[in-house]
Design a protein around this motif. Structure first.
Motif, mmCIF file in Angstrom:
data_model
loop_
_atom_site.group_PDB
_atom_site.id
_atom_site.type_symbol
_atom_site.label_atom_id
_atom_site.label_comp_id
_atom_site.label_asym_id
_atom_site.label_seq_id
_atom_site.Cartn_x
_atom_site.Cartn_y
_atom_site.Cartn_z
ATOM 1 N N ASN A 167 0.674 -0.959 0.324
ATOM 2 C CA ASN A 167 -0.180 -0.278 -0.411
ATOM 3 C C ASN A 167 1.271 1.227 -0.274
ATOM 4 O OD1 ASN A 167 -2.036 2.169 0.361
ATOM 5 N ND2 ASN A 167 -2.760 1.515 2.308
ATOM 6 N N VAL A 168 0.550 2.211 -1.125
ATOM 7 C CA VAL A 168 1.346 3.388 -1.577
ATOM 8 C C VAL A 168 -0.034 4.390 -0.989
ATOM 9 C CG1 VAL A 168 2.291 3.099 -3.067
ATOM 10 C CG2 VAL A 168 2.681 4.892 -1.850
ATOM 11 N N THR A 169 -1.486 4.429 0.094
ATOM 12 C CA THR A 169 -1.987 5.885 -0.717
ATOM 13 C C THR A 169 -1.727 6.279 0.557
ATOM 14 O OG1 THR A 169 -3.502 3.896 -1.114
ATOM 15 C CG2 THR A 169 -4.882 5.625 -0.990
ATOM 16 N N GLY A 170 -0.928 8.344 0.565
ATOM 17 C CA GLY A 170 -1.682 9.081 1.489
ATOM 18 C C GLY A 170 -0.802 8.309 2.486
ATOM 19 N N SER B 409 -3.170 2.296 -4.558
ATOM 20 C CA SER B 409 -2.135 2.253 -5.045
ATOM 21 C C SER B 409 -1.142 1.802 -4.631
ATOM 22 C CB SER B 409 -1.620 3.611 -5.369
ATOM 23 O OG SER B 409 0.038 3.438 -5.810
ATOM 24 N N MET B 422 -8.498 9.996 -3.799
ATOM 25 C CA MET B 422 -8.570 10.038 -1.803
ATOM 26 C C MET B 422 -9.117 9.656 -0.990
ATOM 27 S SD MET B 422 -5.484 9.100 -1.397
ATOM 28 C CE MET B 422 -4.364 9.963 0.237
ATOM 29 N N GLN B 434 -4.324 14.200 7.453
ATOM 30 C CA GLN B 434 -3.345 14.156 6.046
ATOM 31 C C GLN B 434 -2.861 15.268 6.268
ATOM 32 O OE1 GLN B 434 -2.727 10.645 4.104
ATOM 33 N NE2 GLN B 434 -4.057 9.370 4.580
#
Lengths: 372, 472
Positions: A167-170, B409, B422, B434
């Motif tokens: 996962n690389v979401t945020g 992702s 998002m 965030q």
């Protein structure tokens, strides 16, 4: 209105739980996210200092906090989602390590949480970023943390990460929470990546830790104590047998983990992995220890000797590591030295990060490095 | 003094690019977006990066860090002009510490070069994106890059021990090191995957992984995509985490075989490439488990690579798949999403349905073991409306994966591409948290603006005034 009155409508922790929570009599045990958020919102309004409490196992770490309120996670004890075929597990922060691992073992899986964890909660293990002995094979706890939901100091419910293994979401908020010692929020739930338990496990006594590390591809652990060196192997029957033969040791069935060292003071010595043997040699002769070869971690314990500790810490910090106090029977030890040692660079940034999650600065104020 | 003259004063004319051609070349990464470049700076040292950041602040222009530009999500594409800080000249390997199994490297070191340099010590850098012969470690850190072998080894974040970062105020932060568990908040994990929005990584201390003593690579052929996907789920469910577990569908296999001539079965609906590593008894036992599961799901043929040459050929086919598709259509759009591995079968079915609905040829080659999908949509950008159709299909793909419990992702990042999606995964409160984090690092929004977070993320003000110094 007193602080106790302000929290009168929230559930108190049951008596037997309160007995193990020393720093204040006001111990609340929220049963869900909403209740946790309401408590923290109230606490922020009142600027009441909050200490989050799981099993109490890691409360000896860090600067001392004198809380107005303790939030126990004991009632946040549900298994939210276990997907055995996907090797992921979502649990609430108050579930104990023992409960998690016992459940997972029934289907031949593990979260690789600390082997001695028992009453420790998953929230506590994550908050303290404590890793078990199997770290050499499965990585540190923070590497297996996929998702976290926290309630921030001002009562916001924030989730980061996701329930998949890649996962690389945020921004990776779960990783920031790992090792934050309750200074960013109350850990309400976490998702772990799981590992299958191997078909065969064995503990092999050997003479030379370094040679074992060089010989074997990826042992589960190579641990050294005052009693000697043990190599922990896992895999298929044939694999474990051939590995045991190659290190030329005496194999016994299963994992025989050492008990964590205990004493007047308990320390976590962190050094580059190649310095573990030297670290053992530098410990006071009457201290006990469990040294994790290949990892660079030694947990050690013994009587408090200010000069010996200063020397050991000086050496560790010079090598880029640390000597962190994890427990002291005599509370004055926390006053006589910094439990963390020299604070890391970027302290101003660290403080601003804490403020982003806890604007009123009520969560374990001062507990982290640079706190006093 | 203009921005240009300040930069030339610092770096000399050779390392400041501003011709129309250069600005055109740096206006894009490997994806489909293009942006407007003001000027490109090519620093060689940390000091120079610090000075560039200060110069940019003085002129109030954005700073966009860039590695090799192999990213696909528009992460390195400037959206409002600014200085592109290309780290490709910071390609020094400062130290390989074999005893501690780690290396200090510059951000411009190419992924594969690091593994080659570590090879004499029997070590390698585990993350292995398909672009590994071009992509940089700095780019890997920025995107938390993966690759086929991340199934067992984990993504880049699991291999970063320490970082040197130039922050928005031009100061240098060093976080982490060779010893485990640095004290204080763990800033490494926040910086990895932050896509250049929090600072510029000027050095990285990365973990090196021992080369396995033995390996088995299996090529398994199926008559249906569903059987292949079910085999992946079945292998994980059987308690095996192979080193790699990759899947290719028929269209992709045809494209690869057409130029590679590796004897790939082009009549198969799907092939799986499975690899297990470890001691010989272990890899033999694990290969047996994979064979059993595959046969249980009607595998047509199971072939084991006989030697290193054949193994290399199979991997070459897998990793150069994206180049091979050029013969099928003038343009492609490569997607990156993740679903739980238990949802692979149904998700794959729906992926093809989306392709049919939008009239797009869908080709698939992906990290099946992680549940990390990479649907490729073939199109011709010169055809009016084609790219719009691709974007619409892409959004639907993401929605499908999130609905099935996945994420936006797995390894390419959010960049510009998925910024406005998002909200599918996060609540306004999550996004606000965030955004606050970004603000802590970069109060003026100077680093890589308008990436990752959609506009208006910083929307929550709980209106609780904090007395000055309350948290100090």
């Amino acid at each position: 209105m007193s602080i106790a009155d302000a929290f009168a409508s929230f559930p108190r922790a049951p008596g037997e739980l309160a007995a193990v929570v020393p720093p204040t009599e006001l111990v609340l045990a929220p049963g869900d996210v909403e209740e946790t958020a309401a408590i923290l919102e109230t606490a922020s309004d009142l600027r009441a200092r909050v200490l989050v409490w799981g099993g109490g196992t890691h409360q000896g770490i860090g600067h001392r906090v004198e809380p107005d309120v303790v939030i126990s996670t004991a009632a946040l004890d549900r298994i939210v989602a276990w997907e055995p075929d996907d090797l992921t597990l979502v649990v609430e922060g108050g579930v104990t390590v023992a409960a998690v691992e016992a459940m997972l073992a029934e289907r031949g899986q593990t979260a690789a949480l600390p082997e001695w964890g028992g009453p420790a909660t998953v929230g506590g293990v994550v908050a303290a970023a404590i890793s078990g002995y199997r770290r050499h094979r499965y990585g540190p706890t923070r590497d297996r943390l996929l998702e976290a939901t926290i309630v921030t100091g001002d009562g916001r419910v924030v989730r980061g990460g996701g329930r998949v293994v890649k996962n690389v979401t945020g921004y990776d908020i779960p990783r920031l929470v790992a090792g934050s010692f309750g200074s960013l929020g109350v850990i309400v739930s976490v998702c772990f990546k799981l590992w299958p338990l191997a078909e065969r496990r064995a503990t092999v006594t050997v003479d030379d830790a370094e040679r074992a590390l060089q010989t074997l591809f990826r042992p589960v652990a190579v641990l050294e104590t005052r009693d000697g060196v043990s190599v922990y192997l896992a895999g298929t029957e044939a694999e474990v047998q051939s590995e045991a033969e190659r290190v030329d040791g005496v194999a016994t069935e299963g994992f025989a983990w050492p008990d964590p060292p205990q004493g007047e003071t308990v320390w976590s010595l962190r050094v580059p992995p190649a310095l573990v043997s030297e670290g053992i040699g530098r410990l006071p002769a009457d201290w006990v220890f469990v040294a994790e070869h290949g990892v660079g971690h030694l947990r050690c314990a013994g009587r408090f000797d200010a000069a010996a500790v200063a020397e050991l810490r000086g050496w560790a910090e010079e090598a880029g590591g640390a000597l962190v106090l994890e427990h002291a029977e005599d509370q004055s030890v926390y006053e006589r030295l910094d439990p963390w040692g020299t604070p890391p660079s970027g302290m101003a940034l660290q403080r601003r990060l804490m403020a982003a999650f806890d604007p009123a600065h009520i969560l374990a104020p001062g507990r982290l490095p640079g706190g006093r | 003094m203009t921005l240009q003259t300040d930069l030339v004063g610092l770096l000399g004319p050779e390392r400041v690019l501003s011709s129309d051609l250069d600005r055109f070349l740096y206006g894009k990464d490997a994806g489909v977006y293009r942006g407007e470049v003001t000027v490109v700076a090519l620093p060689e040292t940390t000091d120079e990066v610090q000075e560039i950041v200060r110069i940019a602040a003085r002129h109030d222009v954005p700073v966009i860090p860039r590695g090799a530009g192999t990213g696909l999500a528009g992460g390195a594409v400037p959206l409002g002009g600014g200085v592109i800080v290309a780290t490709t000249r910071m390609n020094q390997i400062f130290e390989i510490d074999a005893a501690n199994r780690c290396a200090w490297v510059g951000p411009g070191v190419i992924n594969l070069d690091l593994s080659r340099a570590a090879a004499p010590y029997g070590l390698h850098f585990a993350p292995d994106p398909s672009s590994q012969s071009a992509c940089t470690i700095g780019g890997n850190v920025a995107n938390n890059s993966g690759g086929p072998h991340c199934l067992a080894e984990g993504s880049t974040v699991n291999h970063v021990l320490g970082l040197e970062v130039v922050l928005a105020d031009g100061e240098v932060l060093v976080t982490g090191g060779k010893a485990p568990d640095p004290v204080g908040l763990d800033l490494r994990g926040i910086i990895v995957g932050s896509e250049g929005t929090l600072g510029i990584v000027t050095k990285a201390l990365v973990r090196l992984t021992p080369n396995p003593p033995d390996v088995r690579t299996l090529l398994i052929t199926f008559d249906s995509v569903e059987d292949a996907a079910a085999t992946v789920s079945g292998i994980i469910a059987a308690g095996l985490v192979p080193a790699a577990l990759e899947m290719m569908d028929q269209r992709m296999t045809e494209a690869v075989e057409n130029w590679l001539h590796a004897g790939l079965p082009t009549d198969a609906a799907a092939i799986l490439l499975a690899e297990v590593t470890g001691d010989t008894p272990a890899v033999e036992a694990e290969a047996d488990v994979i064979r059993q599961v595959a046969r249980g799901h009607r595998a047509r043929e199971i072939r084991v690579a006989r030697d290193e040459a054949e193994r290399t050929l199979l991997w070459k086919g897998r990793k150069s798949a994206f180049g091979a598709v050029a013969q099928a259509a003038p343009d492609y759009y490569l997607h990156d999403t993740v679903v739980p591995r238990t949802k692979l079968v149904e998700t794959m079915r729906e992926v093809y349905e989306i392709g049919e609905r939008y009239g797009l040829t869908m080709m698939n080659v992906f990290h099946a073991g992680d549940g990390n999908l990479h649907p490729l949509m073939m199109f011709d950008a010169s055809e009016p409306g084609a790219l719009d159709r691709v974007h619409a299909a892409a959004d639907e793909l993401v929605e499908l994966c999130v609905r099935n419990g996945g994420v936006l992702s797995g390894e390419h990042g959010i960049g510009k591409e998925k910024r406005d999606l998002m909200h599918l995964m996060f609540t306004p409160v999550d996004l606000d948290a965030q955004a606050r984090l970004k603000e802590v690092f970069d109060p003026d929004g100077r680093f890589n603006p308008e990436k990752i977070l959609p506009a208006g993320s910083r929307c929550f003000d709980f209106g609780r005034p904090v007395p000055e110094g309350a948290w100090i």
